[in-house]
Design an enzyme around this catalytic site. Structure first.
Site, mmCIF file in Angstrom:
data_model
loop_
_atom_site.group_PDB
_atom_site.id
_atom_site.type_symbol
_atom_site.label_atom_id
_atom_site.label_comp_id
_atom_site.label_asym_id
_atom_site.label_seq_id
_atom_site.Cartn_x
_atom_site.Cartn_y
_atom_site.Cartn_z
ATOM 1 N N PHE A 229 6.116 2.153 -4.306
ATOM 2 C CA PHE A 229 7.673 2.370 -4.096
ATOM 3 C C PHE A 229 8.247 4.041 -4.415
ATOM 4 O O PHE A 229 9.261 4.246 -3.727
ATOM 5 C CB PHE A 229 8.807 1.186 -4.336
ATOM 6 C CG PHE A 229 8.907 -0.221 -3.814
ATOM 7 C CD1 PHE A 229 9.395 -0.520 -2.767
ATOM 8 C CD2 PHE A 229 8.133 -1.245 -4.967
ATOM 9 C CE1 PHE A 229 8.993 -1.697 -2.697
ATOM 10 C CE2 PHE A 229 7.654 -2.500 -4.294
ATOM 11 C CZ PHE A 229 8.275 -2.494 -3.456
ATOM 12 N N TYR B 271 3.222 4.523 1.266
ATOM 13 C CA TYR B 271 3.766 5.617 1.443
ATOM 14 C C TYR B 271 2.938 6.166 2.496
ATOM 15 O O TYR B 271 1.720 6.715 2.041
ATOM 16 C CB TYR B 271 5.012 5.967 1.690
ATOM 17 C CG TYR B 271 6.042 5.759 0.948
ATOM 18 C CD1 TYR B 271 6.583 4.256 1.544
ATOM 19 C CD2 TYR B 271 6.465 5.882 -0.577
ATOM 20 C CE1 TYR B 271 7.309 4.190 0.646
ATOM 21 C CE2 TYR B 271 7.043 5.644 -1.063
ATOM 22 C CZ TYR B 271 7.833 4.108 -0.460
ATOM 23 O OH TYR B 271 9.170 3.064 -1.200
ATOM 24 N N HIS C 127 10.585 -9.074 0.607
ATOM 25 C CA HIS C 127 10.251 -7.669 0.501
ATOM 26 C C HIS C 127 11.785 -7.006 0.697
ATOM 27 O O HIS C 127 12.902 -7.124 1.314
ATOM 28 C CB HIS C 127 9.179 -7.184 1.602
ATOM 29 C CG HIS C 127 8.996 -5.954 1.471
ATOM 30 N ND1 HIS C 127 9.971 -5.108 1.800
ATOM 31 C CD2 HIS C 127 7.470 -5.606 0.692
ATOM 32 C CE1 HIS C 127 8.902 -3.791 0.944
ATOM 33 N NE2 HIS C 127 7.764 -3.895 0.511
ATOM 34 N N ASP D 260 1.181 -1.014 0.085
ATOM 35 C CA ASP D 260 0.155 -0.286 -0.389
ATOM 36 C C ASP D 260 0.500 1.310 0.370
ATOM 37 O O ASP D 260 1.864 1.084 -0.164
ATOM 38 C CB ASP D 260 -0.770 -0.139 0.927
ATOM 39 C CG ASP D 260 0.038 0.377 2.633
ATOM 40 O OD1 ASP D 260 0.904 -0.360 2.863
ATOM 41 O OD2 ASP D 260 -0.782 0.446 3.423
#
Length: 234
Positions: free
Chosen positions: A81, A70, A190, A68
């Protein structure tokens, strides 16, 4: 209420419609509209569909899936990202850039703006497209997952190869949505610093370019991030 399909670029709306439940999409539009009205929500509504706007479905060659947006002010702008030029590079993205340097020799960019990737056919998608300020995961389970699953299904239905980069346990759960044998799925841990193993050393960028080349498609110029491209010290 937000008419989410009407807000999408028309090509994406056409591609997603067969994979969406109209009632569920309408309910999601009502929920998201109420959240924007009553809470501080990121990204700004004007940036909600930036990923779709910058990467039309017919040009998409790569999908990088995040979880999801920031959740701090000034960071999210509708690309997984990515942060705008001038915003401090978050730790997960810094690890992405470290791997970029190790894998394909790109010096760490000064900017965390990834619009240059999006413009080359990289869909920078989050599974959930909105979040309340300071509350990661707050909009999970509200209907966005079905919306973005429909996006993956629409890309899976394409004949031209798409390379799916699934980083982390949440993204890797989407593996079952990709059934077309012409596509390539590259899984890794991740890039968060809290996950010290499983991402660094996975070499996703060179593997993506090889998968594209094997299908007769051009690779991605990973050095084109959209902001300043001078190396950052350290």
């Amino acid at each position: 209420m937000l008419d989410l399909l009407a807000m999408l670029p028309s090509a994406w709306a056409t591609a997603l419609t067969p994979h969406l439940d109209p009632a569920g999409t309408a309910a999601l539009g009502r929920y998201v509209a109420d959240e924007y009205a009553d809470q501080t929500v990121y990204p700004p509504v004007a940036d909600l569909f930036t990923a779709y706007r910058l990467c039309p479905p017919q040009q998409c060659r790569v999908l990088i899936l995040g979880q999801d947006p920031y959740h701090r002010a000034g960071q999210a702008h509708g690309l997984s990202f990515s942060v705008r030029d001038g915003v401090s590079v978050p730790p997960s993205l810094r690890n992405v850039f470290k791997e970029l340097g190790t894998d394909v020799g790109v010096p760490m960019p000064r900017s965390g703006d990834l619009t240059g990737w999006a413009a080359q056919g990289v869909l920078l998608l989050n599974a959930v497209l909105t979040v309340r300020q300071g509350r990661p995961g707050s909009h999970a389970g509200k209907g966005w997952e079905e919306f973005t699953d429909a996006t993956i299904a629409a890309l899976d239905a394409r004949d031209q190869r798409v390379v799916f980069l699934l980083w982390g346990g949440y993204a890797r759960k989407k593996r079952g949505l990709i059934t077309n044998p012409g596509h390539v799925v590259l899984e890794a841990g991740h890039p968060s610093p809290m996950n010290p193993r499983g991402f660094l050393g996975s070499r996703p960028f060179s593997a993506t370019d090889k998968a594209l080349a094997d299908a007769g498609l051009p690779g991605i110029d990973w050095s084109r991030t959209g902001g300043a491209d001078q190396p950052v010290a350290g």
